[in-house]
Design a protein around this motif. Structure first.
Motif, short mmCIF file in Angstrom:
data_model
loop_
_atom_site.label_atom_id
_atom_site.label_comp_id
_atom_site.label_asym_id
_atom_site.label_seq_id
_atom_site.Cartn_x
_atom_site.Cartn_y
_atom_site.Cartn_z
N SER A 551 0.82 -1.21 0.00
CA SER A 551 0.00 0.00 0.00
C SER A 551 0.86 1.27 0.00
O SER A 551 0.45 2.30 -0.56
N LEU A 552 2.04 1.23 0.60
CA LEU A 552 2.90 2.40 0.60
C LEU A 552 3.44 2.69 -0.80
O LEU A 552 3.51 3.85 -1.24
N ALA A 553 3.81 1.63 -1.52
CA ALA A 553 4.26 1.81 -2.90
C ALA A 553 3.12 2.34 -3.76
O ALA A 553 3.34 3.16 -4.66
N TRP A 554 1.90 1.87 -3.48
CA TRP A 554 0.74 2.38 -4.23
C TRP A 554 0.54 3.87 -3.98
O TRP A 554 0.31 4.64 -4.91
N GLU A 555 0.61 4.29 -2.74
CA GLU A 555 0.43 5.70 -2.39
C GLU A 555 1.44 6.57 -3.14
O GLU A 555 1.12 7.66 -3.61
N ALA A 556 2.68 6.08 -3.27
CA ALA A 556 3.74 6.87 -3.88
C ALA A 556 3.49 7.12 -5.36
O ALA A 556 3.92 8.13 -5.92
N GLN A 557 2.78 6.19 -6.02
CA GLN A 557 2.55 6.35 -7.46
C GLN A 557 1.10 6.66 -7.82
O GLN A 557 0.75 6.72 -9.00
N LYS A 558 0.28 6.88 -6.82
CA LYS A 558 -1.18 7.03 -7.01
C LYS A 558 -1.53 8.16 -7.98
O LYS A 558 -2.37 7.97 -8.89
N ASP A 559 -0.93 9.32 -7.82
CA ASP A 559 -1.28 10.47 -8.66
C ASP A 559 -0.91 10.22 -10.12
O ASP A 559 -1.68 10.55 -11.04
N LEU A 560 0.26 9.64 -10.34
CA LEU A 560 0.68 9.32 -11.71
C LEU A 560 -0.26 8.29 -12.32
O LEU A 560 -0.65 8.38 -13.49
N GLN A 561 -0.66 7.29 -11.54
CA GLN A 561 -1.59 6.26 -12.00
C GLN A 561 -2.93 6.89 -12.40
O GLN A 561 -3.50 6.55 -13.44
#
Length: 611
Positions: A551-561
């Motif tokens: 989930s932390l890795a997801w948060e880091a790329q969420k905006d780009l995704q």
């Protein structure tokens, strides 16, 4: 050169004819029907003319894009596809403009100034004048605008933004509501990153249940046929006689390339500088400008024949021509350290010679000329060519040796009558001529034709039912305390263990994105699933390992995704919206009629060479 002339012949003749028609329009005041008119129309979109200049400008741009992307000249089939793509593009642009006007979408002067100041056109962003250390420098661009004295350039920029900004507003209106919540983004990320590993028992009913254990009635077959009629749709089909003239390299072409390579080597052996000859003769664009220098390379870096010659040559010597799949190489090794060498080379490709090219084109032209008055078999026999018989469909327009023959299939299904012989078409692999034997319109298989396939489908379904019943029995025994390993041995079943997999990956033995893969993500560790069915199999599953998504890795790329997915969805919606506009539009395509009339227009007898 001759092939390029052949490819361009249609358009050279067409442009000549259109120049004559343009004279009729602008100096004699007539259109191609002899009536008073203005500029040439190729059709209409909701009553608005599609002008020849619009179409030709788009066509030329698309043609150049295709030609720049390949070494071979554009083939006649590619040209036909480009023509249709240019028409579609012009129609789309007219529909968009009509929609902008219907919605009253405009831009203000302030919007143009703001966009011009902060959002330069793409070509400006790569202009060296506006780069600092290789990166676009907005301050340099803004300083340029503030001090620009070129009124024409400023007017062009203004026109660019007055065209682009309304389209951006339209895109936002069409794709309004495109938003991906955090929950959507997490679900998509989790589907790709979450992993499970399972033990599973394939029940393999197709192999383990004999056909004579299954009964299929005529009533079941008829019910299936009625319920799934669309599954038995058949595309239009053409039965053809086909002559293929391949563009393959001949032995004479290979010999000519070897002769050229030997001549290059002899020139160097007689005192010419290797670098100068490489710059002039080599077909390797990556190193020719550097005198053929390949730099330092180790064993395994080059194709085997080249490597063997390079590592076996004396330093400074010039090798005999070495043949690889790229052509013939003349090599000079400048350094050799045993495990690596430094070398340069001159590449002479094996390609058709001018004589070979002329012979190929002459053969294709001869087939076309003879086909105008003879059946294809007679025309081919007189030229020593073979004729094959083949059926092709709209869905699968392929012929051995020629590849995709969409242009020929269109001719066969739309323009030809049985016995007609086509012109000679061209693909990247071959020239080909056709004779239509017969054609069948799109339709449906009759019940008797579909019976075998339906029987097989129903038999598989019933076998899966029987396997599922066996699986339920096995599962009952396991849940009563028996071991799955012992039952599997008793039933001659295999227990397999997968590698860790995601919801979207392919799993050997289970498949991709089916009920079995999905079920694995809804189970507790160590428990055996209920029987899971897919169309041709049934399984029992047990989860043996689970890896959660980070989930932390997801948060880091969420905006780009979110940005990436929104862009994809916007383009999808725009495409669907355009399709809807086209479906509702009144589109008249008169290209064939207009071009034919232009080609047949009589020349002015008073206009001779020099006028």
């Amino acid at each position: 050169m001759m092939r390029q002339m052949r490819e361009n012949t249609k358009w050279i003749m067409l442009i000549t004819a259109l120049a004559f028609v343009a004279l009729m329009v602008f100096e004699w005041g007539m259109d191609i029907t002899g009536q008073s008119g203005g500029v040439m129309e190729l059709g209409r979109v909701n009553g608005q003319p599609v002008l020849y200049d619009q179409y030709q400008f788009t066509y030329r741009n698309l043609y150049q894009q295709v030609q720049d992307g390949q070494e071979e000249p554009v083939t006649s089939q590619q040209n036909a596809e480009i023509e249709d793509a240019a028409w579609d593009e012009v129609v789309n642009q007219i529909l968009i403009q009509q929609e902008l006007e219907r919605r009253g979408i405009r831009v203000t002067d302030d919007e143009v100034r703001l966009a011009a100041f902060n959002s330069p056109p793409p070509e400006f962003q790569t202009n060296p004048a506006f780069l600092t250390e290789g990166q676009f420098d907005l301050a340099k661009y803004q300083d340029f605008l503030a001090n620009a004295a070129d009124e024409l350039l400023l007017l062009q920029l203004e026109a660019y933004y007055r065209d682009v900004l309304p389209r951006g507003k339209l895109l936002r209106q069409v794709s309004t509501g495109v938003y991906f919540s955090d929950a959507d983004l997490w679900r998509r990320y989790r589907d790709n990153e979450e992993r499970v590993q399972v033990r599973f028992v394939p029940l393999n009913p197709v192999q383990r249940v004999a056909d004579d254990q299954v009964e299929i009635t005529d009533g079941e077959i008829e019910d299936y046929y009625r319920t799934n009629r669309e599954d038995f749709a058949t595309p239009a089909r053409a039965d053809l006689k086909v002559v293929v003239i391949p563009k393959s390299i001949s032995g004479a072409d290979s010999a000519a390339a070897l002769d050229r390579a030997n001549a290059v080597r002899d020139e160097i052996m007689n005192g010419a500088e290797f670098e100068a000859v490489a710059r002039r003769e080599s077909s390797d664009p990556t190193v020719a400008t550097n005198g053929g220098d390949l730099g330092v390379f180790e064993r395994g870096d080059m194709v085997s024949a080249f490597e063997e010659a390079a590592f076996g040559a004396r330093v400074g010597s010039i090798t005999e021509p070495v043949e690889t799949s790229f052509g013939y190489h003349v090599i000079q090794v400048t350094q050799n350290w045993g495990d690596s060498v430094q070398a340069r080379h001159i590449l002479i490709p094996i390609e058709r010679t001018d004589d070979s090219e002329i012979a190929l084109l002459t053969l294709a032209d001869s087939l076309e000329t003879l086909g105008e008055s003879l059946p294809l078999e007679e025309a081919a026999a007189s030229l020593g060519l073979e004729v094959a018989t083949q059926s092709v469909t709209e869905d699968f327009p392929f012929v051995a040796g020629a590849g995709r023959i969409s242009e020929g299939v269109d001719w066969a299904l739309q323009d030809a009558a049985p016995g007609d012989v086509s012109v000679v078409f061209e693909t990247s692999d071959a020239f080909y001529g056709l004779e239509l034997v017969g054609a069948v319109e799109a339709g449906y298989l009759e019940l008797d034709e579909a019976r075998v396939g339906i029987t097989s489908t129903l038999m598989t379904r019933k076998k899966v039912d029987m396997a599922a019943a066996e699986g339920d029995e096995i599962l009952g025994r396991v849940r009563a305390g028996e071991g799955m390993d012992e039952i599997a041995v008793e039933r001659d079943l295999e227990i397999r263990t997968s590698e860790p997999f995601s919801r979207t990956g392919f799993v050997p033995g289970l498949g991709r994105q089916n009920a079995a893969v999905g079920a694995a993500f809804g189970m507790n560790m160590g428990e055996w699933s209920d029987v899971v069915r897919i169309p041709d199999n049934a399984f029992l599953l047990q989860v043996v390992d689970y890896q959660a998504a980070d989930s932390l890795a997801w948060e880091a790329q969420k905006d780009l995704q979110r940005t990436r997915l929104a862009s994809i969805e916007q383009q999808t919606r725009l495409g669907e919206w355009l399709d809807g506009l086209r479906d509702a539009a009144d589109i008249l395509d008169r290209r064939e009629e207009v071009f034919q009339a232009a080609e047949e227009a009589p020349l002015n007898p008073f206009m001779g060479i020099g006028y």
